[in-house]
Design a protein around this motif. Structure first.
Motif, PDB file in Angstrom:
ATOM      1  N   ILE A   1       3.166   3.598  -7.081  1.00 16.22           N
ATOM      2  CA  ILE A   1       4.225   3.096  -5.733  1.00 16.22           C
ATOM      3  C   ILE A   1       4.378   1.627  -5.822  1.00 16.22           C
ATOM      4  O   ILE A   1       3.511   0.779  -6.113  1.00 16.22           O
ATOM      5  N   ARG A   2       5.630   1.184  -5.723  1.00 20.30           N
ATOM      6  CA  ARG A   2       6.087  -0.079  -5.723  1.00 20.30           C
ATOM      7  C   ARG A   2       5.742  -0.545  -4.147  1.00 20.30           C
ATOM      8  O   ARG A   2       5.912   0.171  -3.393  1.00 20.30           O
ATOM      9  N   HIS A   3       5.140  -1.728  -3.932  1.00 16.54           N
ATOM     10  CA  HIS A   3       4.852  -2.153  -2.654  1.00 16.54           C
ATOM     11  C   HIS A   3       6.110  -2.313  -1.879  1.00 16.54           C
ATOM     12  O   HIS A   3       7.401  -2.071  -2.358  1.00 16.54           O
TER      13      HIS A   3
ATOM     14  N   ASP B   1       5.415 -17.920  -1.165  1.00 17.14           N
ATOM     15  CA  ASP B   1       6.188 -17.476  -0.111  1.00 17.14           C
ATOM     16  C   ASP B   1       6.663 -16.056  -0.306  1.00 17.14           C
ATOM     17  O   ASP B   1       6.890 -15.644   0.820  1.00 17.14           O
ATOM     18  N   TYR B   2       6.819 -15.458  -1.561  1.00 20.00           N
ATOM     19  CA  TYR B   2       7.340 -14.211  -1.463  1.00 20.00           C
ATOM     20  C   TYR B   2       6.192 -12.988  -1.259  1.00 20.00           C
ATOM     21  O   TYR B   2       6.404 -12.193  -0.552  1.00 20.00           O
ATOM     22  N   ASP B   3       4.979 -13.607  -1.512  1.00 18.61           N
ATOM     23  CA  ASP B   3       3.844 -12.759  -1.513  1.00 18.61           C
ATOM     24  C   ASP B   3       3.395 -12.013  -0.239  1.00 18.61           C
ATOM     25  O   ASP B   3       2.282 -12.375   0.207  1.00 18.61           O
ATOM     26  N   ARG B   4       4.132 -11.571   0.787  1.00 25.29           N
ATOM     27  CA  ARG B   4       4.015 -11.021   2.150  1.00 25.29           C
ATOM     28  C   ARG B   4       5.159  -9.876   2.488  1.00 25.29           C
ATOM     29  O   ARG B   4       6.255 -10.101   2.019  1.00 25.29           O
TER      30      ARG B   4
ATOM     31  N   SER C   1      -4.999  -0.466  -5.492  1.00 25.58           N
ATOM     32  CA  SER C   1      -3.878  -1.451  -5.687  1.00 25.58           C
ATOM     33  C   SER C   1      -4.315  -2.624  -6.507  1.00 25.58           C
ATOM     34  O   SER C   1      -5.394  -2.983  -6.702  1.00 25.58           O
ATOM     35  N   GLY C   2      -3.267  -3.399  -6.756  1.00 27.90           N
ATOM     36  CA  GLY C   2      -3.360  -4.790  -7.232  1.00 27.90           C
ATOM     37  C   GLY C   2      -4.095  -5.627  -6.250  1.00 27.90           C
ATOM     38  O   GLY C   2      -4.287  -5.072  -4.974  1.00 27.90           O
ATOM     39  N   THR C   3      -4.169  -7.030  -6.461  1.00 29.56           N
ATOM     40  CA  THR C   3      -4.819  -7.862  -5.483  1.00 29.56           C
ATOM     41  C   THR C   3      -3.753  -8.786  -4.982  1.00 29.56           C
ATOM     42  O   THR C   3      -4.459  -9.504  -4.308  1.00 29.56           O
TER      43      THR C   3
ATOM     44  N   GLU D   1      -1.689  -5.187  -1.342  1.00 27.99           N
ATOM     45  CA  GLU D   1      -2.881  -4.731  -0.552  1.00 27.99           C
ATOM     46  C   GLU D   1      -2.362  -4.571   0.999  1.00 27.99           C
ATOM     47  O   GLU D   1      -2.732  -3.554   1.612  1.00 27.99           O
ATOM     48  N   GLU D   2      -1.243  -5.215   1.277  1.00 32.87           N
ATOM     49  CA  GLU D   2      -0.835  -4.899   2.624  1.00 32.87           C
ATOM     50  C   GLU D   2      -0.014  -3.386   2.605  1.00 32.87           C
ATOM     51  O   GLU D   2      -0.009  -2.834   3.458  1.00 32.87           O
TER      52      GLU D   2
END
Length: 217
Positions: A7-9, A21-24, A51-53, A58-59
């Motif tokens: 699954i893609r986030h 900045d992108y990582d949320r 999941s990856g880290t 993770e969210e």
């Protein structure tokens, strides 16, 4: 045969120009993941989540709300360093970071080609090392048994599709651009060979009132 679901986030902070900045996840990204979690609970067929880290991965795993299944982390499912590679391309080739979807679509093949040809420099993970770690993560997940849901990112999914289908770099870049947020992809190992059974499904977003929630960025 060992089947695995990737699954893609969910949608992240798509206007960002740096990895931090992108990582949320955006509010829509959280909703996409919640809808997918509802679908997965109804259909079943899995016993654990990996999941990856990265924060957005993770969210997404948390928003699936599959707390009755164990959740493990594997950093080998993390995305390639797209922002870092982009800055290298900007410094060396004078190519600006894209600011529109159209510019991004043109930018991706150039970044991936720079990386694949080994021109990104020693400061970046090599394409060969990235491909090896991604395959290693999938192989280890398969050894742990069928039924795993793996939450990862576009570059990981596109790379595995390219390996399974024997695609050249240009086609891999095209697949990279077609992986939607929280899309579902199914792979299996058969006789030690990787096969792809499903690409880009979004059953949780196929309802008419959710069509606007289908996003790539």
């Amino acid at each position: 045969m060992t089947k695995l679901t990737l699954i893609r986030h969910g949608q992240a902070n798509s206007g960002a120009r740096t990895e931090i900045d992108y990582d949320r996840l955006s509010p829509l990204g959280h909703q996409q993941a919640r809808w997918l979690g509802e679908h997965l609970r109804q259909t079943g067929g899995f016993d654990r989540v990996v999941s990856g880290t990265l924060r957005r991965q993770e969210e997404t795993a948390a928003a699936l709300n599959l707390d009755d299944r164990p959740h493990h982390s594997d950093r080998r499912l993390n995305e390639l360093d797209y922002f870092g590679l982009s800055h290298t391309l900007q410094e060396r080739e004078g190519l600006p970071f894209p600011d529109t979807p159209e510019a991004f679509a043109a930018h991706v093949p150039q970044v991936l080609d720079l990386w694949r040809r080994g021109n990104a420099g020693a400061d970046h993970e090599s394409y060969e090392d990235f491909r090896a770690r991604v395959m290693g993560a999938l192989e280890d997940a398969a050894q742990d048994g069928p039924g795993a849901v793996l939450v990862t990112s576009t570059g990981v999914i596109a790379t595995l599709c390219a390996l399974a289908l024997g695609l050249e770099a240009v086609m891999k870049a095209r697949m990279f651009l077609k992986v939607m947020n929280t899309s579902v992809h199914r792979f299996e190992f058969h006789g030690g060979v990787l096969h792809i059974n499903q690409f880009g499904a979004t059953p949780h977003l196929d309802y008419p009132d959710r069509h606007a929630a289908r996003t790539h960025y």
